[in-house]
Design a protein around this motif. Structure first.
Motif, PDB file in Angstrom:
ATOM      1  N   GLN A  44      -9.415  -8.922   3.438  1.00 21.55           N
ATOM      2  CA  GLN A  44      -8.346  -7.988   3.105  1.00 21.55           C
ATOM      3  C   GLN A  44      -7.010  -8.692   2.871  1.00 21.55           C
ATOM      4  OE1 GLN A  44      -9.768  -5.043   3.080  1.00 21.55           O
ATOM      5  NE2 GLN A  44     -11.562  -5.558   4.306  1.00 21.55           N
ATOM      6  N   GLY A  45      -6.961 -10.009   3.131  1.00 21.62           N
ATOM      7  CA  GLY A  45      -5.698 -10.723   3.048  1.00 21.62           C
ATOM      8  C   GLY A  45      -4.844 -10.555   4.281  1.00 21.62           C
ATOM      9  N   GLU A  46      -5.466 -10.101   5.387  1.00 18.68           N
ATOM     10  CA  GLU A  46      -4.751  -9.885   6.637  1.00 18.68           C
ATOM     11  C   GLU A  46      -5.027 -11.039   7.595  1.00 18.68           C
ATOM     12  OE1 GLU A  46      -5.322  -5.025   6.489  1.00 18.68           O
ATOM     13  OE2 GLU A  46      -6.714  -6.292   7.601  1.00 18.68           O
ATOM     14  N   THR A  85      -1.542   7.141   0.202  1.00 23.97           N
ATOM     15  CA  THR A  85      -1.122   6.165  -0.805  1.00 23.97           C
ATOM     16  C   THR A  85       0.378   6.326  -0.989  1.00 23.97           C
ATOM     17  OG1 THR A  85      -1.501   7.727  -2.595  1.00 23.97           O
ATOM     18  CG2 THR A  85      -3.347   6.313  -2.003  1.00 23.97           C
ATOM     19  N   ARG A 120       4.387   1.642  -3.208  1.00 19.70           N
ATOM     20  CA  ARG A 120       4.381   0.189  -3.133  1.00 19.70           C
ATOM     21  C   ARG A 120       3.201  -0.372  -3.928  1.00 19.70           C
ATOM     22  NH1 ARG A 120       3.948  -0.608   3.018  1.00 19.70           N
ATOM     23  NH2 ARG A 120       3.017   1.472   2.823  1.00 19.70           N
ATOM     24  N   ALA A 121       3.396  -1.543  -4.505  1.00 17.30           N
ATOM     25  CA  ALA A 121       2.387  -2.110  -5.402  1.00 17.30           C
ATOM     26  C   ALA A 121       1.040  -2.304  -4.714  1.00 17.30           C
ATOM     27  CB  ALA A 121       2.890  -3.446  -5.964  1.00 17.30           C
ATOM     28  N   ASP A 122       1.064  -2.657  -3.428  1.00 16.60           N
ATOM     29  CA  ASP A 122      -0.189  -2.904  -2.721  1.00 16.60           C
ATOM     30  C   ASP A 122      -0.727  -1.676  -2.007  1.00 16.60           C
ATOM     31  OD1 ASP A 122       1.836  -2.787  -0.864  1.00 16.60           O
ATOM     32  OD2 ASP A 122       1.095  -4.430   0.376  1.00 16.60           O
ATOM     33  N   MET A 123      -0.108  -0.508  -2.253  1.00 18.31           N
ATOM     34  CA  MET A 123      -0.534   0.702  -1.558  1.00 18.31           C
ATOM     35  C   MET A 123      -0.921   1.836  -2.500  1.00 18.31           C
ATOM     36  SD  MET A 123      -0.757   0.896   1.751  1.00 18.31           S
ATOM     37  CE  MET A 123      -0.361   2.614   2.098  1.00 18.31           C
ATOM     38  N   THR A 124      -0.997   1.551  -3.787  1.00 20.56           N
ATOM     39  CA  THR A 124      -1.332   2.612  -4.738  1.00 20.56           C
ATOM     40  C   THR A 124      -2.761   3.109  -4.536  1.00 20.56           C
ATOM     41  OG1 THR A 124      -1.937   0.933  -6.380  1.00 20.56           O
ATOM     42  CG2 THR A 124       0.309   1.823  -6.479  1.00 20.56           C
ATOM     43  N   LYS A 143      -4.201   2.245   2.186  1.00 19.05           N
ATOM     44  CA  LYS A 143      -4.231   1.158   3.158  1.00 19.05           C
ATOM     45  C   LYS A 143      -5.567   1.070   3.882  1.00 19.05           C
ATOM     46  CE  LYS A 143      -2.762  -1.805   6.353  1.00 19.05           C
ATOM     47  NZ  LYS A 143      -2.537  -3.228   6.058  1.00 19.05           N
ATOM     48  N   ARG A 166     -10.235   0.804  -0.665  1.00 28.23           N
ATOM     49  CA  ARG A 166      -9.229   1.478   0.167  1.00 28.23           C
ATOM     50  C   ARG A 166      -9.009   2.905  -0.313  1.00 28.23           C
ATOM     51  NH1 ARG A 166      -5.581  -2.515   2.861  1.00 28.23           N
ATOM     52  NH2 ARG A 166      -6.322  -4.599   2.339  1.00 28.23           N
TER      53      ARG A 166
END
Length: 331
Positions: free
Chosen positions: A57-59, A261, A264-268, A271, A310
Motif C-alpha cells: 500500500q506504500g505504508e 473518498t 486529495r489525489a491519493d484519496m479519489t 482509503k 480501495r
C-alpha cells in the motif's frame, strides 16, 4: 454457564454450517489469541515501532504488522481447509500447494497500526470466501479472490482493547465472544448484536474536512449544528484512528462511521481496502441491521478488480446512512 465459541460452532454445524468452515473459524480465533498476546507484550518484547520498509500500500510497516501477518500465515497454513490466503501486508496471495481446500481467507492482520505505539485500540479483520479452485481441482489464483462481498460465507474481527473480543458472522446474525485469559476460551457475550436505526453519534477524521465531498460536508454541518440546526438533536463525535475500534462502538451502541473518498489525489478511490476491511465490516454491519455504502453503491455489491482495491466507506445506523446516501444521490 455461558456458551463458548467451540460450542457455538458445533451448534451451527447441527443446523447446516459446513464442518470445515467451523474448523477454519476455530483456527483463525486461535491466531487472534496469539496476536493479542503479541500486542499485549509489544513493549516488553521490544517489538513496537516501525520497520524500514513499506507494504504494497506504500505504508510504512510496523513491527507488529509483520509479526501478526506471520502468525496468521503460520497458524492457518497447515490445516488443509484453505486454498489460499491474502493479506493487506502482502503483495499477492499465498496459495496452498494442495488443491482440496474449500475456502479463501482474506485479512488485515493489524488494523489501526498507527495506534500501536500509543497503546491505542487495534484489531484483526478477516473475511472467508468459497474457493472456486477446490471444485476444479487446481491451485488457487489471485482471480479466485476477486469476489464481491455478497459472496462472503463468514467475516469477523478481533479487537484488542481492555477486553479482547471476537465479533463474528456466519451469515445469520452477529455474535461476540470475549477471551477468558485464565482458560484461553472465547466466551459468548452477545448472541445477536443489533445497530439502532437512529443515532446521535458519528465518527470521521475532521482533519480532512476541507477535502470532503459535498454530501459529507452537508451531513456533518447539520449534525454539528445540534439542537438548533435542521436535525434538532445534539450529536457527539468519536474517532479512534482504527476502523475496528470505531465499528465496534457502532455495533455496540449505534452511530455512523465515515471514511469517504475526497479531493486529495491519493484519496479519489478511497482509503480503506475493499477486500480486507470494507467487505468484512460491511457484512457484519448489515447482519446487525445497519447499512454500508460507498455513497452511491452498496459496498458488498462492488466487484473487486484488484486485490488491494480501495473504496470510500460510510456505514452504521441505517437511517443515518440512508440519509447520507440520499445526499449523494442529489449532489
Amino acid at each position: 454457564m455461558r456458551k463458548t465459541l467451540t460450542q457455538f460452532l458445533v451448534e451451527q454445524q447441527r443446523v447446516g454450517a459446513p464442518q470445515q468452515l467451523g474448523f477454519l473459524i476455530e483456527v483463525v480465533s486461535q491466531a487472534c489469541v496469539t496476536i493479542a498476546n503479541a500486542v499485549n507484550k509489544g513493549g516488553i518484547e521490544g517489538v513496537l515501532g516501525a520497520l524500514d520498509q513499506e507494504n504494497i500500500q506504500g505504508e510504512v510497516q510496523k513491527k507488529l504488522d509483520v509479526i501478526a501477518n506471520d502468525i496468521m500465515l503460520a497458524v492457518n497454513g497447515w490445516g488443509g481447509h484453505l486454498a489460499g490466503q491474502a493479506s493487506e501486508e502482502m503483495d499477492t496471495i499465498v496459495p496452498d500447494a494442495q488443491t482440496g481446500g474449500e475456502y479463501l481467507l482474506v485479512y488485515d492482520p493489524i488494523d489501526g497500526s498507527s495506534n500501536i505505539d500509543v497503546n491505542g485500540v487495534v484489531g484483526t479483520i478477516f473475511s472467508v470466501l468459497k474457493a472456486p479452485s477446490a471444485a476444479e481441482g487446481r491451485v488457487a489464483t489471485e482471480a479466485d479472490f476477486l469476489q464481491p462481498g455478497v459472496q462472503q460465507v463468514a467475516a469477523g474481527y478481533a479487537i484488542y482493547g481492555p477486553q479482547t473480543v471476537l465479533v463474528l458472522t456466519l451469515g445469520a446474525g452477529v455474535q461476540a465472544f470475549s477471551l477468558d485469559r485464565e482458560t484461553g476460551a472465547w466466551v459468548q457475550t452477545s448472541e445477536a448484536m443489533q445497530i439502532p436505526r437512529k443515532t446521535k453519534e458519528f465518527s470521521i477524521n475532521m482533519a480532512y474536512q476541507r477535502h470532503w465531498p459535498a454530501p459529507v460536508s452537508r451531513y456533518v454541518a447539520e449534525v454539528l449544528a445540534g439542537r438548533d440546526g435542521p436535525r434538532g438533536v445534539d450529536f457527539n463525535m468519536r474517532w479512534m484512528g482504527s476502523m475496528v475500534g470505531d465499528v465496534h462502538r457502532v455495533l455496540t451502541r449505534g452511530g455512523v462511521f465515515m471514511y469517504p473518498t475526497d479531493e486529495r489525489a491519493d484519496m479519489t478511490a478511497g482509503k480503506l481496502r475493499l477486500m480486507y476491511e470494507a467487505n468484512p465490516i460491511a457484512f457484519l454491519v448489515e447482519q446487525a441491521g445497519g447499512m454500508a455504502t460507498d455513497g452511491a453503491r452498496r459496498i458488498m455489491e462492488l466487484q473487486p478488480e484488484r486485490l488491494h482495491q480501495r473504496t470510500g466507506v460510510i456505514l452504521g445506523s441505517a437511517d443515518e446512512v440512508a440519509l447520507i446516501a440520499d445526499y449523494y444521490s442529489k449532489a
